[in-house]
Design a protein around this motif. Structure first.
Motif, PDB file in Angstrom:
ATOM      1  N   ILE A   1       0.837  -1.203   0.000  1.00 30.45           N
ATOM      2  CA  ILE A   1       0.000   0.000   0.000  1.00 30.45           C
ATOM      3  C   ILE A   1       0.870   1.251   0.000  1.00 30.45           C
ATOM      4  O   ILE A   1       0.579   2.221  -0.716  1.00 30.45           O
ATOM      5  N   GLU A   2       1.951   1.234   0.749  1.00 23.89           N
ATOM      6  CA  GLU A   2       2.860   2.388   0.755  1.00 23.89           C
ATOM      7  C   GLU A   2       3.433   2.638  -0.636  1.00 23.89           C
ATOM      8  O   GLU A   2       3.520   3.781  -1.081  1.00 23.89           O
ATOM      9  N   ILE A   3       3.823   1.580  -1.332  1.00 22.47           N
ATOM     10  CA  ILE A   3       4.389   1.744  -2.676  1.00 22.47           C
ATOM     11  C   ILE A   3       3.324   2.231  -3.650  1.00 22.47           C
ATOM     12  O   ILE A   3       3.583   3.118  -4.472  1.00 22.47           O
ATOM     13  N   VAL A   4       2.116   1.672  -3.574  1.00 22.89           N
ATOM     14  CA  VAL A   4       1.022   2.137  -4.435  1.00 22.89           C
ATOM     15  C   VAL A   4       0.744   3.615  -4.147  1.00 22.89           C
ATOM     16  O   VAL A   4       0.505   4.403  -5.068  1.00 22.89           O
ATOM     17  N   ASN A   5       0.802   4.007  -2.902  1.00 21.62           N
ATOM     18  CA  ASN A   5       0.596   5.410  -2.548  1.00 21.62           C
ATOM     19  C   ASN A   5       1.722   6.296  -3.080  1.00 21.62           C
ATOM     20  O   ASN A   5       1.481   7.441  -3.477  1.00 21.62           O
ATOM     21  N   ASP A   6       2.953   5.760  -3.127  1.00 19.80           N
ATOM     22  CA  ASP A   6       4.053   6.506  -3.748  1.00 19.80           C
ATOM     23  C   ASP A   6       3.759   6.730  -5.228  1.00 19.80           C
ATOM     24  O   ASP A   6       4.010   7.811  -5.771  1.00 19.80           O
ATOM     25  N   LEU A   7       3.227   5.703  -5.876  1.00 25.03           N
ATOM     26  CA  LEU A   7       2.852   5.827  -7.284  1.00 25.03           C
ATOM     27  C   LEU A   7       1.740   6.858  -7.448  1.00 25.03           C
ATOM     28  O   LEU A   7       1.764   7.686  -8.362  1.00 25.03           O
ATOM     29  N   GLU A   8       0.790   6.836  -6.557  1.00 24.80           N
ATOM     30  CA  GLU A   8      -0.290   7.831  -6.568  1.00 24.80           C
ATOM     31  C   GLU A   8       0.267   9.242  -6.379  1.00 24.80           C
ATOM     32  O   GLU A   8      -0.143  10.179  -7.065  1.00 24.80           O
ATOM     33  N   ASP A   9       1.213   9.393  -5.452  1.00 23.34           N
ATOM     34  CA  ASP A   9       1.855  10.697  -5.247  1.00 23.34           C
ATOM     35  C   ASP A   9       2.514  11.173  -6.532  1.00 23.34           C
ATOM     36  O   ASP A   9       2.427  12.344  -6.893  1.00 23.34           O
ATOM     37  N   PHE A  10       3.175  10.248  -7.226  1.00 25.19           N
ATOM     38  CA  PHE A  10       3.801  10.597  -8.496  1.00 25.19           C
ATOM     39  C   PHE A  10       2.744  11.096  -9.477  1.00 25.19           C
ATOM     40  O   PHE A  10       2.915  12.113 -10.133  1.00 25.19           O
ATOM     41  N   CYS A  11       1.640  10.365  -9.559  1.00 28.87           N
ATOM     42  CA  CYS A  11       0.566  10.740 -10.487  1.00 28.87           C
ATOM     43  C   CYS A  11      -0.029  12.110 -10.140  1.00 28.87           C
ATOM     44  O   CYS A  11      -0.448  12.850 -11.026  1.00 28.87           O
ATOM     45  N   GLN A  12      -0.037  12.421  -8.869  1.00 27.99           N
ATOM     46  CA  GLN A  12      -0.587  13.699  -8.416  1.00 27.99           C
ATOM     47  C   GLN A  12       0.403  14.844  -8.587  1.00 27.99           C
ATOM     48  O   GLN A  12       0.080  15.981  -8.301  1.00 27.99           O
TER      49      GLN A  12
ATOM     50  N   SER B   1      -6.291   5.448  -8.620  1.00 28.76           N
ATOM     51  CA  SER B   1      -7.642   6.009  -8.516  1.00 28.76           C
ATOM     52  C   SER B   1      -8.019   6.791  -9.763  1.00 28.76           C
ATOM     53  O   SER B   1      -7.191   7.083 -10.611  1.00 28.76           O
ATOM     54  N   GLN B   2      -9.279   7.157  -9.861  1.00 33.51           N
ATOM     55  CA  GLN B   2      -9.750   7.998 -10.958  1.00 33.51           C
ATOM     56  C   GLN B   2      -8.941   9.286 -11.029  1.00 33.51           C
ATOM     57  O   GLN B   2      -8.507   9.702 -12.086  1.00 33.51           O
ATOM     58  N   ILE B   3      -8.720   9.908  -9.902  1.00 33.67           N
ATOM     59  CA  ILE B   3      -7.966  11.166  -9.859  1.00 33.67           C
ATOM     60  C   ILE B   3      -6.532  10.918 -10.299  1.00 33.67           C
ATOM     61  O   ILE B   3      -5.971  11.671 -11.087  1.00 33.67           O
ATOM     62  N   GLY B   4      -5.935   9.843  -9.791  1.00 34.85           N
ATOM     63  CA  GLY B   4      -4.557   9.521 -10.147  1.00 34.85           C
ATOM     64  C   GLY B   4      -4.403   9.237 -11.627  1.00 34.85           C
ATOM     65  O   GLY B   4      -3.449   9.689 -12.255  1.00 34.85           O
ATOM     66  N   ARG B   5      -5.348   8.502 -12.191  1.00 34.48           N
ATOM     67  CA  ARG B   5      -5.272   8.203 -13.622  1.00 34.48           C
ATOM     68  C   ARG B   5      -5.348   9.489 -14.426  1.00 34.48           C
ATOM     69  O   ARG B   5      -4.600   9.691 -15.361  1.00 34.48           O
ATOM     70  N   ALA B   6      -6.253  10.385 -14.044  1.00 38.77           N
ATOM     71  CA  ALA B   6      -6.378  11.654 -14.753  1.00 38.77           C
ATOM     72  C   ALA B   6      -5.105  12.472 -14.603  1.00 38.77           C
ATOM     73  O   ALA B   6      -4.626  13.080 -15.564  1.00 38.77           O
ATOM     74  N   SER B   7      -4.528  12.491 -13.413  1.00 41.65           N
ATOM     75  CA  SER B   7      -3.315  13.260 -13.157  1.00 41.65           C
ATOM     76  C   SER B   7      -2.153  12.715 -13.979  1.00 41.65           C
ATOM     77  O   SER B   7      -1.356  13.485 -14.526  1.00 41.65           O
ATOM     78  N   CYS B   8      -2.037  11.388 -14.077  1.00 46.24           N
ATOM     79  CA  CYS B   8      -0.966  10.804 -14.868  1.00 46.24           C
ATOM     80  C   CYS B   8      -1.181  11.099 -16.350  1.00 46.24           C
ATOM     81  O   CYS B   8      -0.226  11.332 -17.073  1.00 46.24           O
TER      82      CYS B   8
END
Length: 123
Positions: free
Chosen positions: A24-35, A112-119
């Protein structure tokens, strides 16, 4: 949206629960990148960490499963095959040029939807 560890992820096996929290921490790092909260150079590091952690986790999980299931049972085989496919996918993903990786991240179901859009916007 960041993932938050909760009961829905809990297996009741301490070692697996701790490792799933690590995922989960790594997935959240990926999300942070996308954001946009992490530098472009961090993507390589995040993917390398995901790959190494997945290998460690899958080996641990398969060893635990092997202690309780015969390695030829359908459940064990399905899990082992899913692990192999995930690892192959991550390795192929890491070989893509950076622009293609960003587009691929935008299509990942784990973000997430937001992350996908951000990426998509970073492509």
């Amino acid at each position: 949206m960041r993932l938050v560890w909760g009961e829905k992820f809990r297996t009741g096996i301490r070692e697996m629960d701790l490792q799933h929290q690590g995922f989960i921490e790594i997935v959240n790092d990926l999300e942070d990148f996308c954001q946009g909260n992490a530098a472009q150079a961090d993507l390589d590091q995040i993917l390398a960490q995901l790959s190494a952690y997945a290998e460690f986790h899958f080996e641990t999980k398969e060893a635990l499963m092997g202690n309780h299931l015969a390695e030829t049972t359908p459940h064990y085989l399905a899990h082992s095959n899913a692990h192999a496919r995930f690892s192959e996918h991550i390795q192929a993903f890491r070989k893509l040029p950076k622009a293609e990786r960003l587009a691929a991240i935008a299509s990942l179901p784990a973000t997430s939807q937001i992350g996908r859009a951000s990426c998509r916007e970073r492509v």
